[in-house]
Design a protein around this motif. Structure first.
Motif, mmCIF file in Angstrom:
data_model
loop_
_atom_site.group_PDB
_atom_site.id
_atom_site.type_symbol
_atom_site.label_atom_id
_atom_site.label_comp_id
_atom_site.label_asym_id
_atom_site.label_seq_id
_atom_site.Cartn_x
_atom_site.Cartn_y
_atom_site.Cartn_z
ATOM 1 N N VAL A 75 7.024 6.619 -10.268
ATOM 2 C CA VAL A 75 6.293 6.426 -9.019
ATOM 3 C C VAL A 75 4.804 6.658 -9.256
ATOM 4 O O VAL A 75 4.406 7.635 -9.892
ATOM 5 C CB VAL A 75 6.844 7.381 -7.938
ATOM 6 C CG1 VAL A 75 5.876 7.547 -6.783
ATOM 7 C CG2 VAL A 75 8.187 6.869 -7.424
ATOM 8 N N ARG A 76 3.994 5.762 -8.736
ATOM 9 C CA ARG A 76 2.558 5.812 -9.015
ATOM 10 C C ARG A 76 1.889 7.024 -8.374
ATOM 11 O O ARG A 76 1.112 7.733 -9.022
ATOM 12 C CB ARG A 76 1.919 4.515 -8.526
ATOM 13 C CG ARG A 76 0.437 4.406 -8.797
ATOM 14 C CD ARG A 76 -0.021 2.977 -8.643
ATOM 15 N NE ARG A 76 -1.451 2.828 -8.800
ATOM 16 C CZ ARG A 76 -2.048 1.696 -9.178
ATOM 17 N NH1 ARG A 76 -1.327 0.620 -9.427
ATOM 18 N NH2 ARG A 76 -3.359 1.639 -9.284
ATOM 19 N N ASN A 77 2.151 7.250 -7.101
ATOM 20 C CA ASN A 77 1.604 8.397 -6.374
ATOM 21 C C ASN A 77 2.667 8.917 -5.420
ATOM 22 O O ASN A 77 3.088 8.184 -4.510
ATOM 23 C CB ASN A 77 0.362 8.007 -5.571
ATOM 24 C CG ASN A 77 -0.786 7.523 -6.437
ATOM 25 O OD1 ASN A 77 -1.375 8.292 -7.183
ATOM 26 N ND2 ASN A 77 -1.110 6.232 -6.343
ATOM 27 N N ALA A 78 3.108 10.153 -5.604
ATOM 28 C CA ALA A 78 4.141 10.746 -4.751
ATOM 29 C C ALA A 78 3.496 11.739 -3.783
ATOM 30 O O ALA A 78 2.765 12.643 -4.204
ATOM 31 C CB ALA A 78 5.194 11.455 -5.589
ATOM 32 N N LEU A 99 0.815 -1.208 0.000
ATOM 33 C CA LEU A 99 0.000 0.000 0.000
ATOM 34 C C LEU A 99 0.854 1.266 0.000
ATOM 35 O O LEU A 99 0.593 2.202 -0.762
ATOM 36 C CB LEU A 99 -0.932 0.005 1.213
ATOM 37 C CG LEU A 99 -1.923 1.168 1.323
ATOM 38 C CD1 LEU A 99 -2.891 1.151 0.142
ATOM 39 C CD2 LEU A 99 -2.671 1.118 2.648
ATOM 40 N N ALA A 100 1.856 1.317 0.865
ATOM 41 C CA ALA A 100 2.646 2.552 1.011
ATOM 42 C C ALA A 100 4.080 2.216 1.388
ATOM 43 O O ALA A 100 4.343 1.245 2.108
ATOM 44 C CB ALA A 100 2.031 3.460 2.081
ATOM 45 N N GLU A 152 -5.746 4.505 0.977
ATOM 46 C CA GLU A 152 -6.476 3.376 0.420
ATOM 47 C C GLU A 152 -5.921 3.090 -0.965
ATOM 48 O O GLU A 152 -5.274 3.950 -1.573
ATOM 49 C CB GLU A 152 -7.968 3.700 0.333
ATOM 50 C CG GLU A 152 -8.613 4.050 1.661
ATOM 51 C CD GLU A 152 -10.050 4.496 1.492
ATOM 52 O OE1 GLU A 152 -10.936 3.630 1.361
ATOM 53 O OE2 GLU A 152 -10.280 5.718 1.483
ATOM 54 N N PRO A 153 -6.177 1.909 -1.531
ATOM 55 C CA PRO A 153 -5.655 1.650 -2.880
ATOM 56 C C PRO A 153 -6.109 2.671 -3.912
ATOM 57 O O PRO A 153 -5.353 3.024 -4.821
ATOM 58 C CB PRO A 153 -6.195 0.246 -3.194
ATOM 59 C CG PRO A 153 -6.359 -0.398 -1.862
ATOM 60 C CD PRO A 153 -6.792 0.705 -0.936
ATOM 61 N N GLY A 154 -7.323 3.190 -3.767
ATOM 62 C CA GLY A 154 -7.865 4.076 -4.783
ATOM 63 C C GLY A 154 -7.755 5.554 -4.494
ATOM 64 O O GLY A 154 -8.026 6.389 -5.383
ATOM 65 N N TRP A 199 1.439 4.044 -2.887
ATOM 66 C CA TRP A 199 1.749 5.407 -2.451
ATOM 67 C C TRP A 199 3.192 5.458 -1.966
ATOM 68 O O TRP A 199 3.575 4.687 -1.085
ATOM 69 C CB TRP A 199 0.815 5.839 -1.313
ATOM 70 C CG TRP A 199 -0.634 5.801 -1.702
ATOM 71 C CD1 TRP A 199 -1.488 4.749 -1.540
ATOM 72 C CD2 TRP A 199 -1.376 6.829 -2.342
ATOM 73 N NE1 TRP A 199 -2.727 5.064 -2.040
ATOM 74 C CE2 TRP A 199 -2.693 6.343 -2.533
ATOM 75 C CE3 TRP A 199 -1.082 8.127 -2.767
ATOM 76 C CZ2 TRP A 199 -3.696 7.098 -3.136
ATOM 77 C CZ3 TRP A 199 -2.078 8.883 -3.362
ATOM 78 C CH2 TRP A 199 -3.375 8.370 -3.542
ATOM 79 N N ASP A 200 3.991 6.339 -2.552
ATOM 80 C CA ASP A 200 5.340 6.597 -2.051
ATOM 81 C C ASP A 200 5.320 7.903 -1.276
ATOM 82 O O ASP A 200 5.020 8.973 -1.830
ATOM 83 C CB ASP A 200 6.338 6.669 -3.207
ATOM 84 C CG ASP A 200 6.817 5.295 -3.620
ATOM 85 O OD1 ASP A 200 7.783 4.801 -3.001
ATOM 86 O OD2 ASP A 200 6.203 4.708 -4.536
ATOM 87 N N VAL A 201 5.633 7.817 0.017
ATOM 88 C CA VAL A 201 5.450 8.936 0.935
ATOM 89 C C VAL A 201 6.812 9.369 1.458
ATOM 90 O O VAL A 201 7.546 8.572 2.050
ATOM 91 C CB VAL A 201 4.529 8.535 2.104
ATOM 92 C CG1 VAL A 201 4.247 9.734 2.990
ATOM 93 C CG2 VAL A 201 3.230 7.923 1.580
ATOM 94 N N LEU A 202 7.157 10.623 1.203
ATOM 95 C CA LEU A 202 8.428 11.184 1.650
ATOM 96 C C LEU A 202 8.183 11.977 2.921
ATOM 97 O O LEU A 202 7.589 13.058 2.899
ATOM 98 C CB LEU A 202 9.006 12.081 0.547
ATOM 99 C CG LEU A 202 10.338 12.771 0.809
ATOM 100 C CD1 LEU A 202 11.408 11.770 1.188
ATOM 101 C CD2 LEU A 202 10.757 13.576 -0.416
ATOM 102 N N GLY A 203 8.601 11.428 4.068
ATOM 103 C CA GLY A 203 8.462 12.104 5.351
ATOM 104 C C GLY A 203 9.695 12.934 5.627
ATOM 105 O O GLY A 203 10.786 12.379 5.810
ATOM 106 N N GLN A 204 9.550 14.248 5.660
ATOM 107 C CA GLN A 204 10.714 15.124 5.820
ATOM 108 C C GLN A 204 10.295 16.391 6.561
ATOM 109 O O GLN A 204 9.154 16.535 6.975
ATOM 110 C CB GLN A 204 11.358 15.400 4.465
ATOM 111 C CG GLN A 204 10.427 16.007 3.432
ATOM 112 C CD GLN A 204 10.461 17.512 3.439
ATOM 113 O OE1 GLN A 204 11.539 18.121 3.384
ATOM 114 N NE2 GLN A 204 9.298 18.150 3.525
ATOM 115 N N GLN A 205 11.217 17.343 6.704
ATOM 116 C CA GLN A 205 11.028 18.376 7.706
ATOM 117 C C GLN A 205 10.574 19.728 7.168
ATOM 118 O O GLN A 205 9.783 20.402 7.819
ATOM 119 C CB GLN A 205 12.342 18.577 8.491
ATOM 120 C CG GLN A 205 12.754 17.415 9.344
ATOM 121 C CD GLN A 205 13.268 16.244 8.523
ATOM 122 O OE1 GLN A 205 14.235 16.350 7.782
ATOM 123 N NE2 GLN A 205 12.611 15.103 8.648
#
Length: 529
Positions: free
Chosen positions: A415-418, A314-315, A490-492, A369-375
């Motif tokens: 990447v599918r979703n950034a 998922l992520a 969610e997937p969608g 979902w590719d999630v970039l956690g940063q500051q």
């Protein structure tokens, strides 16, 4: 330095199904009372303890994997002790831990014993393995006859599994003397599956003139002071509730060490050698007080914090460190007009090695979902409605070429979703990330969700309009209240709720959703929810 628990738990007998030697812990009591220093359930045991209750700082978990997570606690019967050692004796204390399937601890999955040692301020980092993927668990500790509060945690789904929806909360910037941690309490009441804390967990300053509650000690510069400051933060019941409700992914920003520091460069003119010693003390205290794996044990002033956490298919969370490897801020820091140094292609915010690591992660990712956690603020933000543009040098605007490389790396990787998650600026923002900010027709290639502060900047006001929204049409929303971002993956689609409290200078304010946005799968950009 010996870090207890870094080697994992000591061998223990195989878990016994159905066994329980510690008192039960029901859901309602967990939600309402798990943040008490011992809780009513531990009172009887605590009365027989050889020292006062050692679990005043609560419990925490973090960095979940499909088969485990880190479990954390620190023994501190006198948390504000000036030496930073929490009132503990200078001896090893064995601590029992256990993980259960249920909140009443009737089905024990694992248990063991680890040593809490004075060299590590009696902190524990238990790295569990062998648990089932995608499952909720409960955990607790016992030492010297006292029982800790219970914590709720979970494992990540199995590799590649989409699994159920994932609810996260994103928080940053909790300045203890500026306000009450009500937003942490409301976050806990939302019962997320995962919490991302993006920095400024604590502030180094002494008590300011505008304080609504004091911190102990001067500005933190040495190990004892940092330890004492973390302990005072952890005595807050709202913060303990947020730690106990879900596993956390944590990364620091500047105030865990020194305002606006950059690599080897301090904020002010203090000598490099002194700042290196300060960084080493701050890194050690940060590791001791966070639910981090042994891969983050600091080596002097250096600490490995950037890492990747997969949540099944998922992520994928790419956790970035934008402090430790950056070039110094351009043009003397601050908000600048006409700073050409910020355009230098040789400058980097995360550093060249971390940029390569991130690009490689994007290429390898198969997540929805590719999630970039940063500051710090990622999208361009012109702070002046006139000309020329005025930009903040401490964020990605001060490292324009580095931002372009990072953005291109996820675009080139397909990447599918950034999604970029951000803290630092003490206000909520919902932003669309453009491939080229100079071209109004340039496509949107990602979404940025900026979380407001927990307390920093005080109560704020009810305004949502701002000149920056008109100067920067890719910035879609702003709120000047304190709070956090709740996001459901969610997937969608991704749904983001900007949660706010109207006051932090007085405790107990209710929470509300100031705005909601939806990001559909494969459609970067923001739609009002």
């Amino acid at each position: 330095m010996r870090i207890t628990g870094a080697e994992g738990p000591r061998p223990s007998p195989a878990p016994r199904r159905g066994a329980t030697t510690l008192p039960p812990f029901g859901r309602r009591l967990f939600l309402l009372g798990a943040t008490a220093a011992t809780g009513a359930l531990a009172a009887g045991a605590a009365r027989t303890a050889s020292i006062r209750d050692p679990f005043t700082l609560g419990v925490a978990s973090g960095d979940p994997s499909p088969d485990g997570m880190v479990l954390w606690t620190r023994l501190a019967p006198d948390p504000l002790a000036a030496d930073g050692l929490g009132g503990m004796p200078a001896r090893v204390v064995p601590v029992e831990w256990e993980v259960a399937r249920d909140e009443r601890f009737t089905v024990i999955e694992q248990r063991g014993t680890v040593d809490a040692v004075p060299e590590a301020a009696h902190t524990l980092h238990v790295e569990t393995t062998g648990l089932a993927p995608g499952r909720e668990y409960f955990y607790r500790f016992r030492a010297n006859g006292a029982v800790s509060p219970a914590g709720r945690t979970r494992t990540a789904p199995a590799s590649g599994a989409l699994g159920p929806a994932l609810t996260t909360c994103v928080a940053s910037c909790a300045n203890y003397p500026i306000g009450y941690f009500t937003a942490y309490r409301r976050l806990a009441e939302d019962e997320p599956d995962l919490v991302l804390h993006l920095g400024d967990y604590q502030y180094e300053y002494a008590t300011p003139d505008e304080a609504v509650r004091p911190v102990v000690g001067p500005e933190t510069t040495d190990l004892a002071e940092y330890r004492q400051r973390y302990a005072q933060y952890r005595t807050d019941p709202d913060l303990r509730a947020a730690h106990a409700v879900a596993p956390w992914l944590v990364v620091w920003d500047d105030h865990e060490t020194d305002n606006n520091w950059a690599g080897a460069d301090p904020e002010d003119e203090q000598p490099r050698r002194a700042f290196r010693a300060r960084r080493a003390a701050a890194a050690r205290a940060y590791y001791e007080n966070m639910p981090l794996r042994r891969t983050s044990v600091p080596r002097g002033p250096d600490m490995q914090l950037y890492r990747r956490i997969e949540w099944g298919g998922l992520a994928t969370f790419h956790v970035l460190d934008t402090r430790q490897y950056r070039d110094d801020q351009a043009c003397g820091d601050g908000r600048r007009v006409g700073c050409t140094e910020r355009l230098d292609p040789g400058r980097s915010l995360p550093g060249a090695a971390q940029e390569r690591w991130l690009a490689d992660g994007f290429r390898r990712s198969r997540a929805r979902w590719d999630v970039l956690g940063q500051q710090v603020f990622f999208a361009r933000r012109d702070l002046d409605p006139g000309a020329p543009e005025r930009l903040a040098m401490d964020g990605w605007d001060g490292y324009a070429a580095s931002r372009d490389r990072v953005t291109r790396s996820w675009v080139d990787a397909g990447v599918r979703n950034a999604v970029v998650l951000t803290g630092d600026v003490h206000t909520h923002w919902a932003n669309e990330i453009k491939a080229d900010y100079e071209d109004p027709a340039s496509p949107v290639v990602g979404t940025e969700l900026v979380s407001s502060s927990i307390t920093s900047s005080g109560d704020g006001d009810a305004s949502t309009d701002h000149p920056d929204l008109r100067t920067n049409p890719h910035l879609r929303f702003r709120s000047n209240r304190r709070g956090y971002v709740r996001a459901r993956y969610e997937p969608g689609r991704l749904t983001a709720d900007f949660r706010v409290v109207d006051a932090v200078t007085t405790p107990g304010a209710p929470v509300r959703t100031a705005a909601s946005f939806v990001v559909p799968d494969r459609e970067p950009g923001l739609h009002r929810g």
